[in-house]
Design an enzyme around this catalytic site. Structure first.
Site, mmCIF file in Angstrom:
data_model
loop_
_atom_site.group_PDB
_atom_site.id
_atom_site.type_symbol
_atom_site.label_atom_id
_atom_site.label_comp_id
_atom_site.label_asym_id
_atom_site.label_seq_id
_atom_site.Cartn_x
_atom_site.Cartn_y
_atom_site.Cartn_z
ATOM 1 N N CYS A 82 1.149 -1.223 -0.100
ATOM 2 C CA CYS A 82 0.119 -0.007 0.074
ATOM 3 C C CYS A 82 0.213 1.038 -0.200
ATOM 4 O O CYS A 82 2.485 0.928 0.427
ATOM 5 C CB CYS A 82 -0.993 -0.047 1.795
ATOM 6 N N CYS A 133 -0.338 4.271 1.822
ATOM 7 C CA CYS A 133 -0.479 5.170 2.347
ATOM 8 C C CYS A 133 0.195 5.310 4.235
ATOM 9 O O CYS A 133 0.942 6.361 4.420
ATOM 10 C CB CYS A 133 -2.295 5.168 3.289
ATOM 11 N N CYS A 162 -3.813 5.989 0.109
ATOM 12 C CA CYS A 162 -3.070 4.243 -0.383
ATOM 13 C C CYS A 162 -2.918 4.756 -1.804
ATOM 14 O O CYS A 162 -2.571 4.168 -2.051
ATOM 15 C CB CYS A 162 -4.816 4.458 -0.070
ATOM 16 N N LYS A 191 -12.504 -5.080 1.829
ATOM 17 C CA LYS A 191 -12.019 -3.928 2.741
ATOM 18 C C LYS A 191 -12.571 -2.828 2.899
ATOM 19 O O LYS A 191 -13.290 -2.202 1.828
ATOM 20 C CB LYS A 191 -10.596 -3.198 2.445
ATOM 21 N N ARG A 228 -3.445 2.975 12.446
ATOM 22 C CA ARG A 228 -3.106 4.171 11.877
ATOM 23 C C ARG A 228 -2.148 5.138 11.900
ATOM 24 O O ARG A 228 -0.823 5.762 12.277
ATOM 25 C CB ARG A 228 -4.268 5.084 11.173
ATOM 26 N N ARG A 260 -10.827 7.926 3.533
ATOM 27 C CA ARG A 260 -10.522 6.526 2.656
ATOM 28 C C ARG A 260 -12.442 5.948 1.740
ATOM 29 O O ARG A 260 -12.338 4.978 0.829
ATOM 30 C CB ARG A 260 -10.264 5.446 2.959
ATOM 31 N N GLU A 271 -16.299 -7.697 -4.842
ATOM 32 C CA GLU A 271 -14.832 -7.240 -5.158
ATOM 33 C C GLU A 271 -14.399 -9.098 -4.680
ATOM 34 O O GLU A 271 -13.008 -8.745 -5.806
ATOM 35 C CB GLU A 271 -14.737 -6.529 -4.065
ATOM 36 N N LYS A 282 -12.074 -7.648 5.616
ATOM 37 C CA LYS A 282 -11.666 -6.786 6.970
ATOM 38 C C LYS A 282 -12.222 -5.477 7.108
ATOM 39 O O LYS A 282 -12.597 -4.930 6.474
ATOM 40 C CB LYS A 282 -9.955 -6.129 6.363
ATOM 41 N N SER A 315 -6.795 -3.696 14.079
ATOM 42 C CA SER A 315 -6.214 -2.766 15.242
ATOM 43 C C SER A 315 -7.259 -2.419 16.513
ATOM 44 O O SER A 315 -7.027 -2.442 17.840
ATOM 45 C CB SER A 315 -5.155 -1.778 14.967
HETATM 46 C C1 PBG Z 1 -2.664 0.284 4.930
HETATM 47 C C2 PBG Z 1 -3.566 -0.938 5.312
HETATM 48 C C3 PBG Z 1 -4.505 -0.210 6.701
HETATM 49 C C4 PBG Z 1 -4.679 -1.913 7.685
HETATM 50 C C5 PBG Z 1 -4.231 -2.477 7.177
HETATM 51 N N1 PBG Z 1 -3.420 -2.148 5.656
HETATM 52 C C6 PBG Z 1 -4.611 0.617 6.975
HETATM 53 C C7 PBG Z 1 -5.716 1.734 6.529
HETATM 54 O O1 PBG Z 1 -6.584 1.330 5.371
HETATM 55 O O2 PBG Z 1 -6.446 3.074 6.509
HETATM 56 C C8 PBG Z 1 -5.558 -1.486 9.075
HETATM 57 C C9 PBG Z 1 -4.695 -2.633 10.114
HETATM 58 C C10 PBG Z 1 -5.601 -2.271 11.298
HETATM 59 O O3 PBG Z 1 -6.007 -1.597 11.437
HETATM 60 O O4 PBG Z 1 -4.955 -3.763 12.058
HETATM 61 N N2 PBG Z 1 -4.376 1.177 3.948
#
Ligand code: PBG
Length: 327
Positions: free
Chosen positions: A119, A121, A129, A194, A204, A216, A232, A247, A273
């Site tokens: 990614c 970002c 991203c 996602k 983040r 996003r 998707e 996710k 997270s």
């Molecule tokens: C990168 C990415 C993100 C996560 C995984 N890859 C953050 C986002 O999309 O803002 C989130 C993982 C997590 O919250 O544990 N794009």
């Protein structure tokens, strides 16, 4: 009472309960997300994710050793660079943070399996991203950069790449680039489904990747939609995804279930997270039993149809499986 069916008969003891279990799990299906950061001697705890750390490359092997010892065989690497720019060039630099981490990790722990998050970002100055045109994230201009990033990861030793950006067509762009570069056998695990989610908040902070403006929602999915998740997933498989991911996990198990019925590739669920942070905070206050909660969360994902579970609790889950408490 002349009841013929008494479901409680099969709940009479631990041996029997385990015999009739419908969901079986294995440590081999766990993936542990790991943050690597530029610098030396760094092992800093992430404030919003107690028990999770950012490691500099030299400290990474200590954590890899702990994982191997726990029987967690796969990691997913996230990079935190020193410098960011408009087009996220750190993502595909040969000496980028993930690339350096891979070289070191593969040499020290060649038996672990290395997946990389692909990614922009963490590497863009604006935190989106992809590359921008005005305030819009430019889909097609981003594809080449994502493909370059994926190629640089496998060149540095990644066993699998996992694009998480949600640009349209990125799986195809990555597949073509990998094939052309001589890496036909490297699988792609696509973050296919996602959602634009508040559950990514702590990540983040951990990765310093919050968008500088806006959100996003123009690329990640609207969480009101389930059928779109199937669209998707199917699209990404058509483009060459070997594994599809849903996710976050906990609030999206209906999607895990639907997707796993609709596809014939392995399905991964990523417990993100925010899920981790909530459990930790409540457990610290003595409001919930952490081990039992993470057991239910993990089993719930597998029961819904996931074959792979990505979790910051991977080591703890591995131990609970070893102890026969789940799985
Ligand atoms: C990168 C990415 C993100 C996560 C995984 N890859 C953050 C986002 O999309 O803002 C989130 C993982 C997590 O919250 O544990 N794009």
């Amino acid at each position: 009472m002349d009841l013929i069916q008494r479901p409680r008969r099969l709940r009479g003891g631990e041996v029997l309960r385990k015999m009739v279990r419908e969901t079986r799990m294995d440590k081999a299906s766990l993936i542990y997300p790991l943050f690597v950061k530029e610098g030396v001697g760094i092992e800093e705890e992430i404030p919003s994710m107690e028990g999770q750390f950012r490691y500099s490359v030299d400290r990474l092997p200590y954590e890899l050793e702990r994982l191997q010892h726990a029987g967690v065989g796969s990691v997913m690497l996230f990079g935190i660079p020193d410098h960011k720019d408009e087009c996220g060039s750190g993502a595909y630099a040969q000496d980028g943070i993930v690339q350096k981490a891979l070289v070191c990790a593969k040499e020290r722990f060649p038996d672990l399996y290395y997946i990389t998050d692909v990614c922009m970002c963490e590497y863009t100055s604006h935190g989106h991203c992809g590359v921008l045109c005005g305030h819009e994230v430019e889909n097609d201009a981003t594809l080449e950069l994502l493909a370059k990033t994926a190629l640089s990861h496998v060149q540095a030793g990644a066993d699998m790449v996992a694009p998480s950006d949600m640009m349209d067509g990125r799986v195809r762009a990555i597949r073509e680039k990998l094939d052309f570069g001589g890496f036909k056998d490297k699988p792609i695990m696509s973050y296919a489904v996602k959602y634009a989610s508040a559950f990514y908040g702590p990540f983040r902070e951990a990765a310093g990747s919050a968008p500088a403006f806006g959100d996003r929602k123009s690329y990640q999915m609207d969480f009101h939609n389930r059928r779109e998740g199937i669209k998707e997933a199917l699209l990404d498989i058509e483009e060459g995804a070997d594994i599809v991911m849903v996710k976050p996990a906990m609030s999206y198990l209906d999607v895990v279930s639907e997707v796993s019925k609709a596809v014939h590739v392995p399905v991964a669920a990523y417990s993100v997270s925010g899920e981790y942070a909530m459990v930790k905070a409540a457990a610290r206050n003595g409001w919930i039993d952490e081990e039992r909660i993470i057991s239910e969360m993990a089993v719930g994902a597998y029961r819904a149809g996931a074959q792979i579970y990505i979790s910051y609790f991977a080591k703890e889950l591995a131990r609970l499986m070893d102890e026969g408490r789940i799985g």
